[in-house]
Design a protein around this motif. Sequence first.
Motif, PDB file in Angstrom:
ATOM      1  N   PHE A  43     -29.189  34.253 -48.962  1.00 10.56           N
ATOM      2  CA  PHE A  43     -30.277  34.601 -49.864  1.00 10.56           C
ATOM      3  C   PHE A  43     -29.700  35.058 -51.205  1.00 10.56           C
ATOM      4  N   VAL A  44     -30.357  34.726 -52.284  1.00 12.81           N
ATOM      5  CA  VAL A  44     -29.939  35.138 -53.620  1.00 12.81           C
ATOM      6  C   VAL A  44     -30.449  36.562 -53.847  1.00 12.81           C
ATOM      7  N   PRO A  45     -29.565  37.525 -54.151  1.00 15.59           N
ATOM      8  CA  PRO A  45     -30.019  38.907 -54.312  1.00 15.59           C
ATOM      9  C   PRO A  45     -30.755  39.167 -55.625  1.00 15.59           C
ATOM     10  N   GLU A  50     -30.222  37.579 -69.434  1.00 19.51           N
ATOM     11  CA  GLU A  50     -29.564  37.751 -70.723  1.00 19.51           C
ATOM     12  C   GLU A  50     -30.603  38.079 -71.787  1.00 19.51           C
ATOM     13  N   ARG A  51     -30.279  39.080 -72.625  1.00 22.08           N
ATOM     14  CA  ARG A  51     -31.199  39.511 -73.677  1.00 22.08           C
ATOM     15  C   ARG A  51     -30.444  39.591 -74.997  1.00 22.08           C
ATOM     16  N   ASP A  52     -31.093  39.175 -76.074  1.00 18.30           N
ATOM     17  CA  ASP A  52     -30.482  39.239 -77.398  1.00 18.30           C
ATOM     18  C   ASP A  52     -30.276  40.684 -77.817  1.00 18.30           C
ATOM     19  N   HIS A  53     -29.049  41.002 -78.251  1.00 22.53           N
ATOM     20  CA  HIS A  53     -28.701  42.309 -78.806  1.00 22.53           C
ATOM     21  C   HIS A  53     -28.898  43.467 -77.829  1.00 22.53           C
ATOM     22  N   LEU A  54     -29.004  43.171 -76.542  1.00 25.42           N
ATOM     23  CA  LEU A  54     -29.128  44.194 -75.500  1.00 25.42           C
ATOM     24  C   LEU A  54     -28.243  43.803 -74.329  1.00 25.42           C
ATOM     25  N   PRO A  55     -27.824  44.782 -73.520  1.00 26.48           N
ATOM     26  CA  PRO A  55     -27.056  44.427 -72.315  1.00 26.48           C
ATOM     27  C   PRO A  55     -27.912  43.602 -71.351  1.00 26.48           C
ATOM     28  N   ASP A  56     -27.226  42.782 -70.559  1.00 23.27           N
ATOM     29  CA  ASP A  56     -27.944  42.013 -69.529  1.00 23.27           C
ATOM     30  C   ASP A  56     -28.690  42.969 -68.607  1.00 23.27           C
ATOM     31  N   LEU A  57     -29.822  42.516 -68.094  1.00 21.48           N
ATOM     32  CA  LEU A  57     -30.649  43.306 -67.184  1.00 21.48           C
ATOM     33  C   LEU A  57     -30.652  42.616 -65.828  1.00 21.48           C
ATOM     34  N   TRP A  58     -30.286  43.337 -64.759  1.00 22.35           N
ATOM     35  CA  TRP A  58     -30.262  42.765 -63.418  1.00 22.35           C
ATOM     36  C   TRP A  58     -31.682  42.716 -62.878  1.00 22.35           C
ATOM     37  N   ILE A  59     -32.145  41.517 -62.522  1.00 23.32           N
ATOM     38  CA  ILE A  59     -33.456  41.322 -61.912  1.00 23.32           C
ATOM     39  C   ILE A  59     -33.229  41.166 -60.418  1.00 23.32           C
ATOM     40  N   HIS A  60     -33.711  42.118 -59.642  1.00 21.34           N
ATOM     41  CA  HIS A  60     -33.499  42.172 -58.188  1.00 21.34           C
ATOM     42  C   HIS A  60     -34.618  41.433 -57.472  1.00 21.34           C
ATOM     43  N   PHE A  61     -34.248  40.578 -56.524  1.00 23.65           N
ATOM     44  CA  PHE A  61     -35.237  39.921 -55.675  1.00 23.65           C
ATOM     45  C   PHE A  61     -35.472  40.786 -54.443  1.00 23.65           C
ATOM     46  N   LYS A  62     -36.721  40.943 -54.049  1.00 24.85           N
ATOM     47  CA  LYS A  62     -37.075  41.675 -52.835  1.00 24.85           C
ATOM     48  C   LYS A  62     -37.738  40.669 -51.898  1.00 24.85           C
ATOM     49  N   TYR A  63     -37.149  40.483 -50.737  1.00 23.33           N
ATOM     50  CA  TYR A  63     -37.680  39.530 -49.760  1.00 23.33           C
ATOM     51  C   TYR A  63     -38.543  40.271 -48.750  1.00 23.33           C
ATOM     52  N   GLU A  64     -39.640  39.647 -48.335  1.00 24.19           N
ATOM     53  CA  GLU A  64     -40.561  40.251 -47.376  1.00 24.19           C
ATOM     54  C   GLU A  64     -40.636  39.394 -46.126  1.00 24.19           C
ATOM     55  N   LYS A  65     -40.997  40.050 -45.027  1.00 23.81           N
ATOM     56  CA  LYS A  65     -41.281  39.386 -43.748  1.00 23.81           C
ATOM     57  C   LYS A  65     -40.107  38.572 -43.228  1.00 23.81           C
TER      58      LYS A  65
END
Length: 79
Positions: A43-45, A50-65
């Motif tokens: 599974f991909v976590p 990537e954001r301009d002029h800002l640090p990268d933001l980690w987008i977390h996947f939440k799996y259900e069931k």
Amino acid sequence: MENLLKIGRMAGFALEIDFIVPSEGVWRRYIQVKVEVDVNCPFVPGFPLERDHLPDLWIHFKYEKLGNFCFGCDLLGHD
């Protein structure tokens, strides 16, 4: 919607998108993307956004069931 489908495709085949606004609890607002995944693959976590002029933001996947899930190898079938 197009970007949300792209994000869903990172985890598998995006089927449906739903915007959730619960009245209480930890999750104030979030987006639920129903995705068909190959359970024989890890599974991909999440992914770095990537954001301009800002640090990268980690987008977390939440799996259900999910059944027995191993957080060590990210596969179903054992824990």
